[in-house]
Structure formats: C-alpha cells, structure tokens
Write a protein that holds these residues in place. Structure first.
Motif, PDB file in Angstrom:
ATOM      1  N   GLU A 195       0.975  -1.210   0.133  1.00  0.00           N
ATOM      2  CA  GLU A 195       0.037   0.078  -0.040  1.00  0.00           C
ATOM      3  C   GLU A 195       0.832   1.249   0.107  1.00  0.00           C
ATOM      4  O   GLU A 195       0.575   2.241  -0.513  1.00  0.00           O
ATOM      5  N   LEU A 196       2.120   1.111   0.641  1.00  0.00           N
ATOM      6  CA  LEU A 196       2.784   2.355   0.953  1.00  0.00           C
ATOM      7  C   LEU A 196       3.767   2.418  -0.155  1.00  0.00           C
ATOM      8  O   LEU A 196       4.312   3.641  -0.283  1.00  0.00           O
ATOM      9  N   GLU A 197       4.174   1.467  -0.960  1.00  0.00           N
ATOM     10  CA  GLU A 197       5.205   1.644  -1.821  1.00  0.00           C
ATOM     11  C   GLU A 197       4.898   2.828  -2.853  1.00  0.00           C
ATOM     12  O   GLU A 197       5.877   3.620  -2.933  1.00  0.00           O
ATOM     13  N   PRO A 198       3.962   2.918  -3.638  1.00  0.00           N
ATOM     14  CA  PRO A 198       3.858   3.943  -4.406  1.00  0.00           C
ATOM     15  C   PRO A 198       3.723   5.336  -4.023  1.00  0.00           C
ATOM     16  O   PRO A 198       4.248   6.443  -4.518  1.00  0.00           O
ATOM     17  N   ILE A 199       3.103   5.417  -2.789  1.00  0.00           N
ATOM     18  CA  ILE A 199       3.225   6.789  -1.959  1.00  0.00           C
ATOM     19  C   ILE A 199       4.684   7.132  -1.761  1.00  0.00           C
ATOM     20  O   ILE A 199       4.796   8.283  -1.836  1.00  0.00           O
ATOM     21  N   ALA A 200       5.452   6.322  -1.061  1.00  0.00           N
ATOM     22  CA  ALA A 200       6.570   6.507  -0.601  1.00  0.00           C
ATOM     23  C   ALA A 200       7.410   6.704  -1.935  1.00  0.00           C
ATOM     24  O   ALA A 200       8.269   7.913  -1.716  1.00  0.00           O
ATOM     25  N   SER A 201       7.307   6.028  -2.805  1.00  0.00           N
ATOM     26  CA  SER A 201       8.203   6.125  -4.250  1.00  0.00           C
ATOM     27  C   SER A 201       7.875   7.610  -4.704  1.00  0.00           C
ATOM     28  O   SER A 201       8.823   8.344  -5.413  1.00  0.00           O
ATOM     29  N   ALA A 202       6.642   8.256  -4.618  1.00  0.00           N
ATOM     30  CA  ALA A 202       6.368   9.516  -5.310  1.00  0.00           C
ATOM     31  C   ALA A 202       7.089  10.542  -4.503  1.00  0.00           C
ATOM     32  O   ALA A 202       7.100  11.680  -4.966  1.00  0.00           O
ATOM     33  N   GLY A 203       7.136  10.355  -2.969  1.00  0.00           N
ATOM     34  CA  GLY A 203       7.870  11.394  -2.202  1.00  0.00           C
ATOM     35  C   GLY A 203       6.734  12.361  -1.696  1.00  0.00           C
ATOM     36  O   GLY A 203       5.654  12.175  -2.200  1.00  0.00           O
ATOM     37  N   GLY A 204       7.099  13.439  -0.930  1.00  0.00           N
ATOM     38  CA  GLY A 204       6.162  14.506  -0.534  1.00  0.00           C
ATOM     39  C   GLY A 204       5.272  13.688   0.412  1.00  0.00           C
ATOM     40  O   GLY A 204       4.098  14.068   0.504  1.00  0.00           O
ATOM     41  N   VAL A 205       5.654  13.152   1.564  1.00  0.00           N
ATOM     42  CA  VAL A 205       5.039  12.523   2.542  1.00  0.00           C
ATOM     43  C   VAL A 205       5.540  12.160   3.748  1.00  0.00           C
ATOM     44  O   VAL A 205       6.959  12.283   3.874  1.00  0.00           O
ATOM     45  N   ILE A 206       4.824  12.405   4.625  1.00  0.00           N
ATOM     46  CA  ILE A 206       5.191  12.253   6.310  1.00  0.00           C
ATOM     47  C   ILE A 206       4.615  10.734   6.710  1.00  0.00           C
ATOM     48  O   ILE A 206       3.233  10.645   6.771  1.00  0.00           O
ATOM     49  N   LEU A 207       5.538   9.875   7.052  1.00  0.00           N
ATOM     50  CA  LEU A 207       4.849   8.503   7.649  1.00  0.00           C
ATOM     51  C   LEU A 207       4.973   8.593   9.328  1.00  0.00           C
ATOM     52  O   LEU A 207       6.117   8.846   9.768  1.00  0.00           O
ATOM     53  N   ASP A 208       3.810   8.563   9.756  1.00  0.00           N
ATOM     54  CA  ASP A 208       3.726   8.941  11.209  1.00  0.00           C
ATOM     55  C   ASP A 208       3.152   7.372  11.673  1.00  0.00           C
ATOM     56  O   ASP A 208       2.092   6.979  11.294  1.00  0.00           O
ATOM     57  N   TRP A 209       4.155   6.823  12.429  1.00  0.00           N
ATOM     58  CA  TRP A 209       3.837   5.390  12.993  1.00  0.00           C
ATOM     59  C   TRP A 209       4.799   5.370  14.313  1.00  0.00           C
ATOM     60  O   TRP A 209       5.879   5.752  14.368  1.00  0.00           O
ATOM     61  N   HIS A 210       4.484   4.202  15.058  1.00  0.00           N
ATOM     62  CA  HIS A 210       5.017   4.107  16.474  1.00  0.00           C
ATOM     63  C   HIS A 210       6.365   3.305  16.023  1.00  0.00           C
ATOM     64  O   HIS A 210       6.744   2.784  16.953  1.00  0.00           O
ATOM     65  N   THR A 211       6.552   2.736  14.958  1.00  0.00           N
ATOM     66  CA  THR A 211       7.602   1.784  14.543  1.00  0.00           C
ATOM     67  C   THR A 211       8.144   2.187  13.193  1.00  0.00           C
ATOM     68  O   THR A 211       7.383   2.882  12.379  1.00  0.00           O
ATOM     69  N   CYS A 212       9.424   1.915  12.848  1.00  0.00           N
ATOM     70  CA  CYS A 212       9.899   2.398  11.653  1.00  0.00           C
ATOM     71  C   CYS A 212      10.793   1.504  10.905  1.00  0.00           C
ATOM     72  O   CYS A 212      10.867   1.434   9.986  1.00  0.00           O
ATOM     73  N   GLU A 213      11.038   0.139  11.612  1.00  0.00           N
ATOM     74  CA  GLU A 213      11.982  -0.748  10.964  1.00  0.00           C
ATOM     75  C   GLU A 213      11.589  -1.484   9.831  1.00  0.00           C
ATOM     76  O   GLU A 213      12.335  -2.025   9.014  1.00  0.00           O
ATOM     77  N   LEU A 214      10.210  -1.334   9.920  1.00  0.00           N
ATOM     78  CA  LEU A 214       9.588  -2.218   8.583  1.00  0.00           C
ATOM     79  C   LEU A 214       9.812  -1.288   7.113  1.00  0.00           C
ATOM     80  O   LEU A 214       9.963  -1.981   6.126  1.00  0.00           O
ATOM     81  N   PHE A 215      10.084   0.052   7.216  1.00  0.00           N
ATOM     82  CA  PHE A 215      10.000   0.896   6.249  1.00  0.00           C
ATOM     83  C   PHE A 215      11.449   0.505   5.460  1.00  0.00           C
ATOM     84  O   PHE A 215      12.565   0.701   6.119  1.00  0.00           O
ATOM     85  N   PRO A 216      11.464   0.300   4.218  1.00  0.00           N
ATOM     86  CA  PRO A 216      12.984   0.181   3.541  1.00  0.00           C
ATOM     87  C   PRO A 216      13.616   1.392   3.503  1.00  0.00           C
ATOM     88  O   PRO A 216      13.151   2.592   3.662  1.00  0.00           O
ATOM     89  N   GLU A 217      14.984   1.184   3.817  1.00  0.00           N
ATOM     90  CA  GLU A 217      15.798   2.252   4.065  1.00  0.00           C
ATOM     91  C   GLU A 217      15.936   3.215   2.719  1.00  0.00           C
ATOM     92  O   GLU A 217      15.795   4.569   3.067  1.00  0.00           O
ATOM     93  N   ARG A 218      15.626   2.773   1.647  1.00  0.00           N
ATOM     94  CA  ARG A 218      15.699   3.596   0.284  1.00  0.00           C
ATOM     95  C   ARG A 218      14.431   4.489   0.351  1.00  0.00           C
ATOM     96  O   ARG A 218      14.719   5.593  -0.153  1.00  0.00           O
ATOM     97  N   TRP A 219      13.356   4.389   1.199  1.00  0.00           N
ATOM     98  CA  TRP A 219      12.287   5.318   1.104  1.00  0.00           C
ATOM     99  C   TRP A 219      12.768   6.535   2.059  1.00  0.00           C
ATOM    100  O   TRP A 219      12.193   7.629   1.600  1.00  0.00           O
ATOM    101  N   ALA A 220      13.496   6.531   3.192  1.00  0.00           N
ATOM    102  CA  ALA A 220      13.749   7.569   3.964  1.00  0.00           C
ATOM    103  C   ALA A 220      14.572   8.547   3.816  1.00  0.00           C
ATOM    104  O   ALA A 220      15.955   8.254   3.373  1.00  0.00           O
TER     105      ALA A 220
END
Ligand code: DAT
Length: 178
Positions: free
Chosen positions: A70-95
């Motif tokens: 669900e998040l892949e296209p959103i993160a790839s497009a950029g311009g986003v704040i991901l607000d969550w209590h954990t972060c290790e799930l998100f690929p390093e390349r997104w951040a």
C-alpha cells in the motif's frame, strides 16, 4: 527514466503518545513543499491491512506485506510524512529523514492515561520509552546522519522541532534546485 520526487519522505516515529500526529499535522501545514500526512495506524484500520485485532491489548497485528504494498507507490512518489510508532519495517531507500520523538515517562504516562489505554498497555509503552526501543530501532535501520532524536514535552518543543524540520526541508529543496 525515474522522475525526481516532489518532496522528501519524512518518517516521524516514537512511542505512542510522544506527539507524532501533532508534529506531523503542524509540519504538513508549515512545510515549504507539499507533504501528505499518512497516519499509518489509521491507514491500517481503514484499508484492513491487519491480520487480527487483540481486544485485551487494543491493538492490531499488522499484515506487513499488505502495508508495504500500500505504501510503496506513496513513498516512491515522495512528499510524504509517515507517522507510526515503529519504523524498522520501512525500507531504508524510502527515508530521507527519520525523526524520533522522545518524552519524559511521567508526562507520557499521563498522555496515555488520558487516551484511555489499558494499564498494561500504558506500562508497556512507558517501559519502551525508558528503554529507548524506538530510537534503537531507528538507529539500527537507517544511516545515523538521517536519524534525529527530538524532545516532545511542550508546545515550545513542538514549534522548535517543526521549525527545525522545515529548515531541513528548505535545505533538501535547495540541494535539488542547485
Ligand atoms: P502520537 O501520535 O505520538 O501517539 P499525539 O500527537 O497524538 O501522539 O500526542 C498525544 C497527546 O500529547 C496529544 O494530546 C497532544 C499531546 N502532545 C504531544 N506532544 C506534545 C508537545 N510537544 N506539546 C504539547 N502537547 C503535546
């Protein structure tokens, strides 16, 4: 050819109650580039991206594959704040930037009590904050240069933290325009 992202991906993480959503909302309002605020916990509920719901703990077991899809296209497009209590799930390349919010445990306890969390959930989160669980997770998942730890105890912290992130976004923008 890949098009360059219209804005950075900023992860705002921290123990529940540290102020992620409050920061993300203000940042989305004040950012010099458009940023879409994604409250990942809300997205999980809205789009049924979970396997089970635990009544006792009042928490969802997330379907990680579904969430990442669900998040892949959103993160790839950029311009986003991901607000969550954990972060290790998100690929390093997104951040582009990972902000870890911190809060004094007495204050955190009060915030979680106000939220109506069951006692053991308050205790678990409070302990996690004291043990710096989310900070460790961020530091072991991303390059140290992009991980920033910020205190979030009062409105002065909120305002100065958001200003600091806005300054960082301006530098990010200038870098791309150079
Ligand atoms: P989170 O999204 O991390 O769970 P939140 O943004 O919902 O936390 O904040 C929880 C409560 O604490 C909410 O009533 C706002 C308050 N709060 C958080 N950080 C704050 C800050 N730096 N200054 C003042 N209030 C804050």
């Amino acid at each position: 050819m890949t098009s360059s992202p219209k804005g950075p991906v900023i992860i705002i993480t921290g123990t529940p109650g540290t102020g992620k959503t409050t920061h993300a909302q203000l940042l989305a309002d004040e950012s010099p580039v458009p940023l879409k605020h994604i409250n990942v916990g809300d997205l999980v509920k809205e789009k049924n991206l979970y396997e089970t719901y635990d009544e006792e703990w009042q928490s969802y077991t997330v379907d990680e594959d579904k969430l990442l899809d669900e998040l892949e296209p959103i993160a790839s497009a950029g311009g986003v704040i991901l607000d969550w209590h954990t972060c290790e799930l998100f690929p390093e390349r997104w951040a582009d930037l990972v902000v870890v919010l911190r809060c004094n445990h007495t204050k955190l306890w009060e915030r979680l009590e106000k939220r109506g969390y069951p006692l053991k959930k308050i205790q678990e989160n409070n302990e996690a904050e004291i043990m710096e669980v989310v900070l460790d997770e961020a530091r072991s998942s991303y390059a140290s240069e992009i991980v920033v730890e910020l205190q979030s105890e009062g409105t002065e912290d909120l305002e100065s933290n958001v200003q600091r992130i806005v300054d960082w976004i301006n530098a990010w923008k200038a870098d791309r325009e150079a």
